[in-house]
Design a protein around this motif. Structure first.
Motif, PDB file in Angstrom:
ATOM      1  N   GLY A  40     -32.956 -45.689  -3.589  1.00 43.35           N
ATOM      2  CA  GLY A  40     -33.224 -46.046  -2.324  1.00 43.35           C
ATOM      3  C   GLY A  40     -33.414 -47.818  -2.163  1.00 43.35           C
ATOM      4  N   ASP A  61     -28.120 -47.306  -3.675  1.00 40.83           N
ATOM      5  CA  ASP A  61     -28.719 -46.949  -2.306  1.00 40.83           C
ATOM      6  C   ASP A  61     -27.275 -46.514  -1.343  1.00 40.83           C
ATOM      7  N   THR A  62     -26.935 -45.278  -1.231  1.00 42.18           N
ATOM      8  CA  THR A  62     -25.487 -44.812  -0.397  1.00 42.18           C
ATOM      9  C   THR A  62     -25.959 -45.022   1.165  1.00 42.18           C
ATOM     10  N   VAL A  63     -26.840 -45.504   1.569  1.00 41.94           N
ATOM     11  CA  VAL A  63     -27.148 -46.191   3.015  1.00 41.94           C
ATOM     12  C   VAL A  63     -26.644 -47.308   3.164  1.00 41.94           C
ATOM     13  N   GLY A  95     -33.181 -37.602   2.696  1.00 42.01           N
ATOM     14  CA  GLY A  95     -32.312 -38.838   3.026  1.00 42.01           C
ATOM     15  C   GLY A  95     -32.688 -39.547   4.370  1.00 42.01           C
ATOM     16  N   GLY A 101     -28.290 -40.648   1.175  1.00 42.20           N
ATOM     17  CA  GLY A 101     -29.057 -41.685   0.645  1.00 42.20           C
ATOM     18  C   GLY A 101     -30.265 -41.065  -0.252  1.00 42.20           C
ATOM     19  N   TYR A 361     -34.456 -47.779   7.678  1.00 45.70           N
ATOM     20  CA  TYR A 361     -33.098 -48.282   7.413  1.00 45.70           C
ATOM     21  C   TYR A 361     -32.861 -48.804   8.707  1.00 45.70           C
TER      22      TYR A 361
END
Length: 443
Positions: A40, A61-63, A95, A101, A361
């Motif tokens: 995150g 962080d996959t966002v 997420g 995320g 986000y």
């Protein structure tokens, strides 16, 4: 040996951070090379992780980041370590949108096992169906063990261990409550003070005395080398100087962002609190932090305030986020309604009165560029109706939000902490630090 695991929880407030800090320090004290990571956008926990491991912590962080970038930076840092420990975010599958995320998504992406920490202070055998649900909800998430937190007695633990046996997840032990390892909180997260080292050391001993470290190591496997990003041939001459604010008021940065900046310029650091001279620079970066805790010192440093204002007026590129944005306004008002004069680049005021959390986000669409970041603050803005703004800002669900990116000359400021490390430095879309570089100090 190179091993990695992710510490997650079914829900927040289970003790993930304390457990992570204690285990990091315990392994470090035993002579292991440890590498901390944080799922995150959190930039406070990474400061604590870095203290515990005595090595900079890295955000995953996959966002905010492409998945290839997450894999690449994980590989880059974990390969030089014996133990890599990732602290999860919120609950295991929580997420930005569904599990996007989440800790679970990161664990699957990196193919590493999950160690659950469960606040079991008010729970016994009912944990069995909860663990069963977590284990079976997504079979690709490998839950390798469970640690029960805030459990006072062995008799209580018996119920919890029986639940693990039924579900088929190894129990690694339980941690009794201990006020000496409680980490005090601040309005923006965890508070850092001179007692922090003692807390970490006590946490390391307390945790290691109550769980099976050997069983923990047996439950995790060696890490595999994943894909790496293709190297980018550097064609940008490093002829520019970037001055970055860094002191007790401005410290919230992503390490990979700083590494990215090193590819386009020469970095120097300065303190808006302690320094009276602003370094000569082509770009100025005012990161987020805790300016509201140092208002008197920031306000009294009139020499620094005046020089930053003068730099803005003559066209130097300045990028400020969150606390840095607050510093560029006319005043910051504390919780007691006392207003402290600041730089005055923007005719806005930020106030800590009646604190209310804003977070989430953010996707910024600026010209042809899309760049992700995160907003997390308790202050509010007033007096910004006449200030120019640029770009559009959206939530993770694609809804346009009211957060602005303020502009003046070559100054850009916002509440958003942007993550630009995944952007190709050679691209014309390399955002603010490259977009107007030719005009800043030549005027």
């Amino acid at each position: 040996m190179s091993k990695a695991f992710l510490i997650a929880a079914p829900w927040s407030n289970s003790g993930k951070t304390t457990l992570t800090l204690g285990i990091l320090r315990w392994f470090l004290n035993q002579g292991y090379r440890v590498q901390p990571f944080k799922c995150g956008p959190d930039y406070i926990d990474t400061i604590h992780h870095s203290t515990a491991a005595k090595k900079p912590a890295i955000n995953l962080d996959t966002v905010m980041m492409p998945k290839e970038h997450v894999i690449s930076i994980f590989n880059k840092y974990q390969q030089a370590s014996d133990i890599s420990i990732i602290e999860g975010v919120m609950g295991l599958f929580d997420g930005a949108v569904k599990d996007q995320g989440s800790s679970a998504e990161i664990a699957k992406l990196l193919d590493i096992p999950v160690i659950l920490v469960v606040n079991a202070s008010s729970m016994a055998y009912t944990i069995a169906p909860i663990l069963h649900g977590l284990k079976t909800f997504d079979p690709e998430v490998n839950i390798a063990g469970v640690i029960f937190n805030f459990v006072k007695t062995e008799s209580h633990y018996v119920f919890l261990k029986e639940a693990c046996d039924v579900v088929g997840i190894p129990s690694l032990g339980y941690i009794p409550p201990n006020e000496e390892i409680a980490i005090p909180s601040r309005h923006l997260g965890l508070h850092i003070d001179h007692t922090f080292e003692n807390v970490i050391e006590k946490a390391a001993s307390h945790i290691a005395n109550n769980i099976s470290i050997s069983k923990l190591l047996e439950s995790i496997k060696d890490t595999k080398n994943g894909r790496k990003e293709k190297p980018v041939k550097e064609i940008i001459p490093k002829t520019k100087t970037i001055a970055i604010a860094k002191d007790e008021a401005f410290s919230f940065t992503y390490l990979e962002n700083l590494k990215w900046l090193e590819t386009i310029g020469n970095i120097i650091y300065f303190s808006p609190i302690h320094d009276t001279k602003l370094p000569d620079a082509d770009y100025i970066y005012l990161a987020g932090g805790y300016p509201e805790l140092h208002l008197q010192k920031l306000s009294k440093n009139t020499a620094m305030r005046a020089q930053i204002k003068a730099a803005a007026d003559r066209g130097v590129t300045i990028y400020a986020e969150c606390g840095g944005m607050m510093y560029l306004g006319n005043t910051i008002i504390d919780e007691d309604s006392v207003a402290y004069p600041m730089v005055g680049v923007f005719p806005l005021n930020t106030s800590m009165e009646g604190k209310k959390l804003s977070l989430g986000y953010r996707k910024v669409v600026w010209n042809d560029l899309e760049i992700w970041g995160h907003e997390f603050h308790y202050s509010k803005v007033s007096g910004d109706d006449t200030i120019l703004s640029t770009g559009k800002v959206f939530s993770a669900r694609g809804k346009e939000v009211l957060t602005k990116i303020y502009t003046y000359q070559n100054v850009y400021a916002s509440y958003i902490h942007l993550y630009w490390a995944a952007i190709n430095p050679n691209s014309i879309l390399s955002f603010l630090f490259q977009s107007k570089s030719t005009s800043n100090t030549d005027t």
